[in-house]
Design an enzyme around this catalytic site. Structure first.
Site, mmCIF file in Angstrom:
data_model
loop_
_atom_site.group_PDB
_atom_site.id
_atom_site.type_symbol
_atom_site.label_atom_id
_atom_site.label_comp_id
_atom_site.label_asym_id
_atom_site.label_seq_id
_atom_site.Cartn_x
_atom_site.Cartn_y
_atom_site.Cartn_z
ATOM 1 N N HIS A 1 -72.071 95.841 4.032
ATOM 2 C CA HIS A 1 -71.012 96.029 3.044
ATOM 3 C C HIS A 1 -71.211 95.019 1.926
ATOM 4 C CE1 HIS A 1 -67.286 97.309 1.401
ATOM 5 N NE2 HIS A 1 -66.579 96.246 1.763
ATOM 6 N N ASP B 1 -73.894 101.195 2.818
ATOM 7 C CA ASP B 1 -72.572 100.588 2.979
ATOM 8 C C ASP B 1 -71.680 101.441 3.867
ATOM 9 O OD1 ASP B 1 -69.915 99.520 2.509
ATOM 10 O OD2 ASP B 1 -70.726 98.582 0.710
ATOM 11 N N SER C 1 -65.501 94.995 -2.950
ATOM 12 C CA SER C 1 -64.790 95.957 -2.127
ATOM 13 C C SER C 1 -63.485 96.383 -2.817
ATOM 14 C CB SER C 1 -64.560 95.347 -0.745
ATOM 15 O OG SER C 1 -64.311 96.339 0.202
#
Length: 530
Positions: free
Chosen positions: A499, A469, A243
């Site tokens: 995610h 995502d 991320s």
């Protein structure tokens, strides 16, 4: 993810399939009932650059995570009885004054199983920004245990996070009130209250952490990782960024291309998008995840939510949120479930397909007047523990975002941008659009419009994009590959939900990642899994 300030801080929900708080508001990283790791470094509070590079870390068994890191129990040993060890590493507060004041970064490690074939340390960053790596890595260490065959697994609390000079803003009572406020104002009185709430929050940050705020940005965190590489004794940085951790990794690769070892970027932030574009992209991503959830619900005979079609299920959710704006319902204890907290709870559950059943149950119960589960989901995303204590992930998230991004939005500019957000997502548009004002009035100017991640000459970096995502849309992976430069970014696509990809446990993704990190086998760019 580089979380939109409207989403506050979502790192653990972004990388795991269970709900667990992240990181509290404590000047020294302590907090009531906390204990401080005994591990330390040999550098002094005003060490020279040479002393910092040669410091020796003293490792000891990790204590329980403190309030700033989310609280909880001491990390459990890994299979085979391996104990997680913690330490502190000294870094310059200001790299422009490398011989000036230093601060401590908290580190955690689990040593490699096969010391004879050990490659080095594999450093993790789990995103946010604002996630405590010291709390996160042990919590999910078994999911990376195969990588421990040849690596010491290492993570850290980046500067401003957890025990690493954690940024302080509001206290627990103030945060309870802050999250209860209407974050999508729709009349002048609500707008005035919203703007004042933002001003008050920023004033608290400045009062409690003002001297540190100029130094918590991503560039300094990347420089910290290079010093960490040196102190850990590695010639190259082997890295697993998830991320927002992909943005941090990209900035590191740009600054130190010749020091990049084997690196993986999973759930990739788009480095070409500025703050507004990124937030719109997130609105699209969460809308896509919501569409997938409601489509699944409508196609199942046993779905508890009303509606025979995806559109009807989404209309039910929209109607429920509209009712909550008019009249909040009972939540947990004396707290109520407001429209804003319900939207936060929905977003929290969309991070992983495995939490869709909780979302379905929470929406059904809220329709019946019980907002407890949706409020618990919101608490998870906001970093609130059951005892009412908040971690510092929200404060760190905003401080790092605002130290990085130059964009500052007036009330008029924010309102002008709302139609684009609503087009991107009827449900999340206003929620994310009003978040543009989170850095308005911040006492530190931002560093960039978009980060420079070009890294000519760096070793191959495996870049993984997930088509479903919600937080870091799939297109970000391709953009990262292009910006890293020819011969550096290697793109892998995972056709799935949630995610991130590696923790989906997809065998194809894990073979590609494990093969590269453990054996140096670079997969063919354009590989598709799922």
């Amino acid at each position: 993810m580089r979380t939109s300030p409207a989403l506050r801080a979502a790192a653990l929900a972004a990388t795991a399939t269970v709900l667990l708080p992240l990181a509290g508001c404590s000047d020294d990283g302590g907090g009531e009932g906390s204990s401080t790791p005994t591990g330390a470094s040999t550098a002094s509070p005003t060490a020279t650059a040479d002393e910092l590079a040669s410091q020796k870390l003293e490792w000891s068994p990790c204590p329980p995570p403190n309030t700033a890191q989310g609280g909880g129990e001491s990390p459990s040993p890994l299979p085979g009885g391996v104990v997680w060890e913690c330490s502190f590493m000294d870094v310059p507060l200001d790299y422009a004054e490398p011989d000036g004041r230093t601060i401590e970064l908290a580190l955690v490690r689990a040593r490699a199983k096969d010391q004879q074939r050990r490659i080095g340390a594999l450093v993790f960053n789990f995103g946010g920004p604002g996630a405590s790596g010291v709390a996160t890595l042990p919590a999910f260490g078994t999911e990376y245990d195969k990588l421990r065959t040849r690596y010491d697994l290492v993570s850290f609390d980046p500067r401003g996070v957890g025990r690493s000079e954690g940024v302080q803003c509001a206290d627990d009572a103030q945060l309870d009130a802050f999250y209860q406020e209407d974050s999508t104002p729709d009349d002048p009185a609500e707008e005035k209250q919203f703007v004042q709430g933002q001003k008050d929050y920023i004033a608290d940050c400045k009062e409690n952490s003002g001297p540190e705020l100029p130094f918590v940005g991503t560039t300094n965190a990347a420089r910290d990782m290079d010093l960490m590489r040196t102190v850990l004794g590695d010639d190259e940085l082997h890295y697993f960024g998830i991320s927002y951790g992909t943005e941090l990794g990209g900035v590191y690769a740009h600054l130190f291309p010749d020091k990049v070892g084997r690196a993986v970027f999973d759930a990739v932030v788009d480095p070409t998008k500025d703050a507004e574009q990124s937030s719109i992209g997130q609105a699209e991503g969460f809308q896509l995840a919501l569409d997938n959830f409601t489509k699944d619900c409508a196609e199942r005979d046993d779905c508890a939510l009303p509606g025979a079609t995806q559109q009807e299920v989404e209309q039910f959710i929209a109607d429920l949120l509209a009712e909550l704006e008019e009249e909040p319902i009972d939540g947990l204890g004396d707290r109520t479930l407001t429209q804003t907290l319900a939207t936060t709870g929905i977003a929290s559950a969309l991070y992983s397909k495995e939490t869709w059943p909780l979302l379905e149950q929470g929406l059904d119960e809220a329709d019946g007047g019980n907002g407890g589960l949706l409020l618990a989901l919101a608490d998870s995303l906001n970093g609130r523990s059951e005892d009412g204590r908040y971690d510092n992930s929200n404060a760190a998230n905003i401080a790092i975002n605002c130290a990085d991004s130059k964009q500052r939005f007036s009330l008029a500019q924010t309102k002008a941008a709302l139609p684009a957000f609503r087009k991107a997502s009827p449900l999340f548009g206003d929620y994310l659009g009003w978040g543009l004002m989170s850095c308005t009035g911040w006492p530190v100017a931002g560093a960039w419009e978009t980060p420079d991640v070009s890294a000519p000459g760096a070793a191959p970096i495996l870049v993984i994009g997930n088509t479903g995502d919600p937080a870091t849309p799939y297109a970000g992976a391709k953009a990262m590959v292009e910006k890293l430069g020819k011969g550096v970014g290697v793109e892998l696509t995972y056709e799935g939900e949630g995610h991130g990809a590696y923790n989906s446990k997809d065998a194809c993704v894990q073979r590609a990642v494990d093969g590269y990190l453990l054996n140096g086998t670079v997969p063919k760019s354009g590989t598709v899994c799922g």
